[in-house]
Enzyme design. Sequence first.
Site, PDB file in Angstrom:
ATOM      1  N   ASN A   1       0.836  -1.189   0.000  1.00 41.11           N
ATOM      2  CA  ASN A   1       0.000   0.000   0.000  1.00 41.11           C
ATOM      3  C   ASN A   1       0.880   1.252   0.000  1.00 41.11           C
ATOM      4  O   ASN A   1       2.037   1.208  -0.406  1.00 41.11           O
ATOM      5  CB  ASN A   1      -0.994  -0.016   1.168  1.00 41.11           C
ATOM      6  CG  ASN A   1      -2.349   0.517   0.768  1.00 41.11           C
ATOM      7  OD1 ASN A   1      -2.462   1.601   0.206  1.00 41.11           O
ATOM      8  ND2 ASN A   1      -3.377  -0.257   1.044  1.00 41.11           N
ATOM      9  N   ARG A   2       0.342   2.362   0.483  1.00 37.35           N
ATOM     10  CA  ARG A   2       0.998   3.657   0.286  1.00 37.35           C
ATOM     11  C   ARG A   2       1.696   4.171   1.539  1.00 37.35           C
ATOM     12  O   ARG A   2       1.216   4.000   2.656  1.00 37.35           O
ATOM     13  CB  ARG A   2      -0.037   4.694  -0.195  1.00 37.35           C
ATOM     14  CG  ARG A   2      -0.586   4.354  -1.566  1.00 37.35           C
ATOM     15  CD  ARG A   2      -1.723   5.290  -1.978  1.00 37.35           C
ATOM     16  NE  ARG A   2      -2.135   5.014  -3.357  1.00 37.35           N
ATOM     17  CZ  ARG A   2      -3.051   4.107  -3.700  1.00 37.35           C
ATOM     18  NH1 ARG A   2      -3.658   3.392  -2.759  1.00 37.35           N
ATOM     19  NH2 ARG A   2      -3.345   3.904  -4.965  1.00 37.35           N
TER      20      ARG A   2
ATOM     21  N   HIS B   1       3.510   0.128  -2.609  1.00 37.90           N
ATOM     22  CA  HIS B   1       3.933  -1.271  -2.632  1.00 37.90           C
ATOM     23  C   HIS B   1       5.454  -1.450  -2.620  1.00 37.90           C
ATOM     24  O   HIS B   1       5.995  -2.320  -3.296  1.00 37.90           O
ATOM     25  CB  HIS B   1       3.333  -1.987  -3.840  1.00 37.90           C
ATOM     26  CG  HIS B   1       1.842  -2.071  -3.822  1.00 37.90           C
ATOM     27  ND1 HIS B   1       1.114  -2.184  -2.665  1.00 37.90           N
ATOM     28  CD2 HIS B   1       0.931  -2.043  -4.844  1.00 37.90           C
ATOM     29  CE1 HIS B   1      -0.181  -2.237  -2.962  1.00 37.90           C
ATOM     30  NE2 HIS B   1      -0.314  -2.139  -4.266  1.00 37.90           N
TER      31      HIS B   1
ATOM     32  N   HIS C   1      -1.603  -9.519  -4.041  1.00 36.94           N
ATOM     33  CA  HIS C   1      -2.325  -8.574  -4.903  1.00 36.94           C
ATOM     34  C   HIS C   1      -2.977  -9.286  -6.091  1.00 36.94           C
ATOM     35  O   HIS C   1      -2.938  -8.796  -7.224  1.00 36.94           O
ATOM     36  CB  HIS C   1      -1.373  -7.485  -5.391  1.00 36.94           C
ATOM     37  CG  HIS C   1      -2.052  -6.208  -5.794  1.00 36.94           C
ATOM     38  ND1 HIS C   1      -2.678  -6.045  -7.004  1.00 36.94           N
ATOM     39  CD2 HIS C   1      -2.193  -5.035  -5.138  1.00 36.94           C
ATOM     40  CE1 HIS C   1      -3.165  -4.822  -7.095  1.00 36.94           C
ATOM     41  NE2 HIS C   1      -2.893  -4.178  -5.967  1.00 36.94           N
TER      42      HIS C   1
ATOM     43  N   TYR D   1      -5.723 -10.264  -8.677  1.00 32.84           N
ATOM     44  CA  TYR D   1      -6.944  -9.729  -9.270  1.00 32.84           C
ATOM     45  C   TYR D   1      -7.902 -10.901  -9.487  1.00 32.84           C
ATOM     46  O   TYR D   1      -7.629 -11.789 -10.288  1.00 32.84           O
ATOM     47  CB  TYR D   1      -6.648  -9.080 -10.625  1.00 32.84           C
ATOM     48  CG  TYR D   1      -5.985  -7.729 -10.588  1.00 32.84           C
ATOM     49  CD1 TYR D   1      -6.683  -6.577 -10.942  1.00 32.84           C
ATOM     50  CD2 TYR D   1      -4.647  -7.588 -10.232  1.00 32.84           C
ATOM     51  CE1 TYR D   1      -6.087  -5.332 -10.953  1.00 32.84           C
ATOM     52  CE2 TYR D   1      -4.026  -6.341 -10.233  1.00 32.84           C
ATOM     53  CZ  TYR D   1      -4.752  -5.224 -10.595  1.00 32.84           C
ATOM     54  OH  TYR D   1      -4.148  -3.987 -10.600  1.00 32.84           O
TER      55      TYR D   1
ATOM     56  N   ASP E   1     -10.875   2.047  -3.602  1.00 33.68           N
ATOM     57  CA  ASP E   1      -9.454   1.774  -3.383  1.00 33.68           C
ATOM     58  C   ASP E   1      -9.154   2.232  -1.958  1.00 33.68           C
ATOM     59  O   ASP E   1      -8.401   3.174  -1.731  1.00 33.68           O
ATOM     60  CB  ASP E   1      -8.584   2.504  -4.403  1.00 33.68           C
ATOM     61  CG  ASP E   1      -7.134   2.005  -4.406  1.00 33.68           C
ATOM     62  OD1 ASP E   1      -6.832   1.066  -3.640  1.00 33.68           O
ATOM     63  OD2 ASP E   1      -6.322   2.560  -5.173  1.00 33.68           O
TER      64      ASP E   1
ATOM     65  N   GLN F   1      -7.585  -3.953   2.323  1.00 32.07           N
ATOM     66  CA  GLN F   1      -7.674  -3.018   1.209  1.00 32.07           C
ATOM     67  C   GLN F   1      -8.518  -3.657   0.103  1.00 32.07           C
ATOM     68  O   GLN F   1      -8.229  -4.762  -0.347  1.00 32.07           O
ATOM     69  CB  GLN F   1      -6.281  -2.684   0.668  1.00 32.07           C
ATOM     70  CG  GLN F   1      -6.268  -1.609  -0.406  1.00 32.07           C
ATOM     71  CD  GLN F   1      -6.369  -0.198   0.148  1.00 32.07           C
ATOM     72  OE1 GLN F   1      -6.273   0.008   1.364  1.00 32.07           O
ATOM     73  NE2 GLN F   1      -6.541   0.789  -0.729  1.00 32.07           N
TER      74      GLN F   1
ATOM     75  N   GLU G   1      -6.792  -7.215  -0.154  1.00 36.01           N
ATOM     76  CA  GLU G   1      -5.450  -7.334   0.412  1.00 36.01           C
ATOM     77  C   GLU G   1      -5.482  -7.225   1.936  1.00 36.01           C
ATOM     78  O   GLU G   1      -5.554  -6.117   2.478  1.00 36.01           O
ATOM     79  CB  GLU G   1      -4.553  -6.223  -0.137  1.00 36.01           C
ATOM     80  CG  GLU G   1      -4.507  -6.124  -1.647  1.00 36.01           C
ATOM     81  CD  GLU G   1      -3.997  -4.766  -2.100  1.00 36.01           C
ATOM     82  OE1 GLU G   1      -2.792  -4.485  -1.858  1.00 36.01           O
ATOM     83  OE2 GLU G   1      -4.771  -3.982  -2.667  1.00 36.01           O
TER      84      GLU G   1
END
Length: 383
Positions: free
Chosen positions: A102-103, A128, A199, A201, A273, A311, A339
């Site tokens: 994440n950030r 990430h 992560h 999808y 998000d 997340q 996540e």
Amino acid sequence: MGNVVRGAMLCAAGLLATSAAADAQERAVLGTTPEGTKVETITLHDGHGMQATISTLGAALHALDVPDRNGKPGDVVLGDATLKATLDNPQYFGVIVGRFANRLAKGRFTLDGHAYQVPLNDGPNSLHGGKQGLDKVVWDVVEAKPDRATLRHVSPDGDQGFPGKLTVTATYTLEGNGTLAIEYRATTDKPTVVNLSNHTYWNLAGEGSGSAMDQELTIHGDAYTPVDATLIPTGEITPVAGTVFDFRSPKPIGRDVRDAGKEPQLALGRGYDHNWVISKTRAAKPREVARVHDPKSGRVMSLVSDQPGLQFYSGNFLDGTTVGKSGHLYRQGDAFVLEPQLFPDTPNQASFGPAAARLDPGKTYVNRIVYRFTTDKDAAAGR
């Protein structure tokens, strides 16, 4: 002559053993990186129609075949059609993300009075783990069995600005009864921060089948963390009740995404998000944090974790330029990502408990994520 025959027999035995090992591990070569490093896949089986393929690039879940309500298996994870596409335009398909998932605001954090800077790769922030995170390296295979594989990578001290030599393992196990477990472990030789997650999808109707927005999502979180214009949490913890973030009862993922303009938080990221608050701290034992049901295929995925945050990303930036494994173009909303992890920007957020992100020498970071697959037919039969 006897030595020649014996030598030939030993050689033949060695070839048979190698062949048997290869059959047991089902390893194949995807290709090589521009630096000449070989990228492999390992295929795992549970013996009941579930099959997982792991890539050594980013320790990624490359494919996962799961039976639908009629027993027909289908791949439910997205991925690039070629290795070259992944190398040219990495999009985190199925990979481990870290060192810090994440950030991180402005790519900065402070530990023991020392300020650290991580490369910026998401506007003014780090995402990430920076430009060359754990998702962009080729991992070593340390164990490969028919139903389990363990990969390892050693990130040197100072890698992407993070302190400490971090030794990370990723273990994928098909446990039977439709269960895939992923376990990340990490140790360090000096204090550092760590937050790892997966992560993948997901599209439970099948990779390349189109939109996942009609799939029904439940998130067991009573609150979420609002973000600013750069998708960094503001520090607030806001109840989901009465908002588009309320997934405590199942609802189609896309129900409110189409009206994102009415909700400023959704407009910031073109959809979801955001981090859901499952608990304020890591749980004492794993519990279900989310569940997804696809009415089309009947597949149901239960996500189990002990992490405090989840997340949820609704595939907002899939833009029709990526060719998937089946040859279809991936468009906005064709998948979702879940996540389990710490809250975003935890090292910089006093209200999130920055100490939760710390890893010291002699300690082991663990994030075990379990995906349990059933069908609505199973549920109707009481199984």
